[in-house]
Design an enzyme around this catalytic site. Sequence first.
Site, mmCIF file in Angstrom:
data_model
loop_
_atom_site.group_PDB
_atom_site.id
_atom_site.type_symbol
_atom_site.label_atom_id
_atom_site.label_comp_id
_atom_site.label_asym_id
_atom_site.label_seq_id
_atom_site.Cartn_x
_atom_site.Cartn_y
_atom_site.Cartn_z
ATOM 1 N N ASP A 8 32.103 37.775 44.745
ATOM 2 C CA ASP A 8 32.961 37.725 45.938
ATOM 3 C C ASP A 8 32.775 38.919 46.884
ATOM 4 O O ASP A 8 33.103 40.058 46.530
ATOM 5 C CB ASP A 8 34.434 37.680 45.529
ATOM 6 C CG ASP A 8 34.746 36.673 44.425
ATOM 7 O OD1 ASP A 8 33.894 36.487 43.533
ATOM 8 O OD2 ASP A 8 35.847 36.109 44.448
ATOM 9 N N GLU A 39 34.151 34.020 49.499
ATOM 10 C CA GLU A 39 35.529 33.552 49.767
ATOM 11 C C GLU A 39 36.462 34.617 50.337
ATOM 12 O O GLU A 39 37.494 34.280 50.898
ATOM 13 C CB GLU A 39 36.147 32.945 48.503
ATOM 14 C CG GLU A 39 36.483 33.987 47.451
ATOM 15 C CD GLU A 39 37.734 33.639 46.656
ATOM 16 O OE1 GLU A 39 38.311 32.575 46.844
ATOM 17 O OE2 GLU A 39 38.136 34.492 45.833
ATOM 18 N N ASN A 40 36.124 35.909 50.159
ATOM 19 C CA ASN A 40 37.018 36.980 50.634
ATOM 20 C C ASN A 40 36.402 37.807 51.762
ATOM 21 O O ASN A 40 36.838 38.924 52.029
ATOM 22 C CB ASN A 40 37.385 37.924 49.487
ATOM 23 C CG ASN A 40 37.922 37.210 48.285
ATOM 24 O OD1 ASN A 40 37.250 37.132 47.258
ATOM 25 N ND2 ASN A 40 39.115 36.663 48.393
ATOM 26 N N ASN A 67 39.342 29.752 45.865
ATOM 27 C CA ASN A 67 40.696 29.411 46.274
ATOM 28 C C ASN A 67 40.999 29.848 47.702
ATOM 29 O O ASN A 67 41.918 29.341 48.327
ATOM 30 C CB ASN A 67 41.727 30.008 45.304
ATOM 31 C CG ASN A 67 41.540 31.490 45.098
ATOM 32 O OD1 ASN A 67 40.454 31.940 44.728
ATOM 33 N ND2 ASN A 67 42.577 32.269 45.347
ATOM 34 N N HIS A 68 40.201 30.806 48.234
ATOM 35 C CA HIS A 68 40.406 31.227 49.628
ATOM 36 C C HIS A 68 39.524 30.457 50.617
ATOM 37 O O HIS A 68 39.363 30.875 51.763
ATOM 38 C CB HIS A 68 40.162 32.730 49.766
ATOM 39 C CG HIS A 68 41.231 33.555 49.122
ATOM 40 N ND1 HIS A 68 42.521 33.595 49.592
ATOM 41 C CD2 HIS A 68 41.222 34.339 48.017
ATOM 42 C CE1 HIS A 68 43.254 34.380 48.825
ATOM 43 N NE2 HIS A 68 42.488 34.844 47.848
ATOM 44 N N HIS A 153 34.781 29.474 39.549
ATOM 45 C CA HIS A 153 35.714 30.391 40.204
ATOM 46 C C HIS A 153 37.059 30.256 39.505
ATOM 47 O O HIS A 153 37.792 29.286 39.727
ATOM 48 C CB HIS A 153 35.810 30.019 41.683
ATOM 49 C CG HIS A 153 36.474 31.066 42.508
ATOM 50 N ND1 HIS A 153 35.812 32.178 42.969
ATOM 51 C CD2 HIS A 153 37.746 31.182 42.946
ATOM 52 C CE1 HIS A 153 36.653 32.926 43.659
ATOM 53 N NE2 HIS A 153 37.830 32.351 43.662
ATOM 54 N N HIS A 178 35.962 35.375 41.037
ATOM 55 C CA HIS A 178 37.396 35.381 41.371
ATOM 56 C C HIS A 178 38.146 36.608 40.863
ATOM 57 O O HIS A 178 39.059 37.064 41.549
ATOM 58 C CB HIS A 178 38.114 34.114 40.874
ATOM 59 C CG HIS A 178 39.611 34.129 41.117
ATOM 60 N ND1 HIS A 178 40.145 33.970 42.380
ATOM 61 C CD2 HIS A 178 40.665 34.301 40.276
ATOM 62 C CE1 HIS A 178 41.481 34.037 42.282
ATOM 63 N NE2 HIS A 178 41.817 34.245 41.032
ATOM 64 N N HIS A 180 37.066 39.679 40.548
ATOM 65 C CA HIS A 180 36.606 40.852 41.295
ATOM 66 C C HIS A 180 36.261 42.045 40.403
ATOM 67 O O HIS A 180 36.150 43.167 40.902
ATOM 68 C CB HIS A 180 37.621 41.272 42.366
ATOM 69 C CG HIS A 180 37.779 40.263 43.465
ATOM 70 N ND1 HIS A 180 38.379 40.551 44.670
ATOM 71 C CD2 HIS A 180 37.403 38.969 43.550
ATOM 72 C CE1 HIS A 180 38.379 39.482 45.444
ATOM 73 N NE2 HIS A 180 37.792 38.507 44.773
#
Length: 272
Positions: A8, A39-40, A67-68, A153, A178, A180
């Site tokens: 991520d 995603e982030n 999820n983001h 994820h 996910h 991190h």
Amino acid sequence: MRILFLGDVVGRSGRDALVARLPGLRESLAADLVVVNGENASHGFGLAPEMARAFLAAGADVITLGNHAWDRKEIIPYLETERRVIRPLNFPPGTPGHGTVMVEVAGGRRALVVNVMGRLFMDPLDDPFRTVQAVLQANPLGRGAHAIIVDIHAEATSEKQAFAHSFDGMASLIVGTHTHVPTADHRLLPGGTAFQTDAGMCGDYDSVIGMQKGGAALRFWRKMPGEKLGPAEGEATLCGVFVETDDATGLARRVRAIRTGGGLEPAEAAAD
Ligand SMILES: [Fe+2]
Ligand SMILES: [Fe+2]
């Protein structure tokens, strides 16, 4: 096939490090395929199309999400036009975008990349196990594709490990994202699939999972909603995993952790 997967990308620090260092990393590893979880990228929440374009231009072949995925709404129409950016496969039918992509790499070889989300301590989605099983059965490793990479994820290490063992021998690399934080368990499973429970993030580790540490810590001290957290802005560590596969079988031959720059102890794979 020589495959680099990076976890991520968080905020400007992660984006800047990725765009600056991916071309050199790709070259030094002689990577045929680079997959990045994005995603982030946008202030910790989502991925804007211009950021995706910058990652692709810097040497990413495929960008996965999580999820983001929907935090930057502009990604929704973009996903229909840019097939190299994928979102978790197990969103309900009718969700925009795609959960898998087949890409061609040097020498006319084909690689299938799959993005899926876990369900433990996360939003309930369709069953990731049965959803991915159908894809892997339809694309036998070494026949349908020379290599298959699955980004799971998910929050729980148990779910990611159960998932990896379920598909050992059916994919080249199964890697978690996910949390991190990179786990130190990168290895070859008995059936020949490379696995790491979590790739870690590409972001500033002097933080709480990529966000500014002071504000993030206060949330725990005070048990009340704090101000909106922003990403930490120090130098990012690029974190992920490097895998070399056998083109005939698609199985992994070796796996190495990648950690470069920023505050984490470095780990880099030799190019040989
Ligand atoms: Fe993330
Ligand atoms: Fe996530």
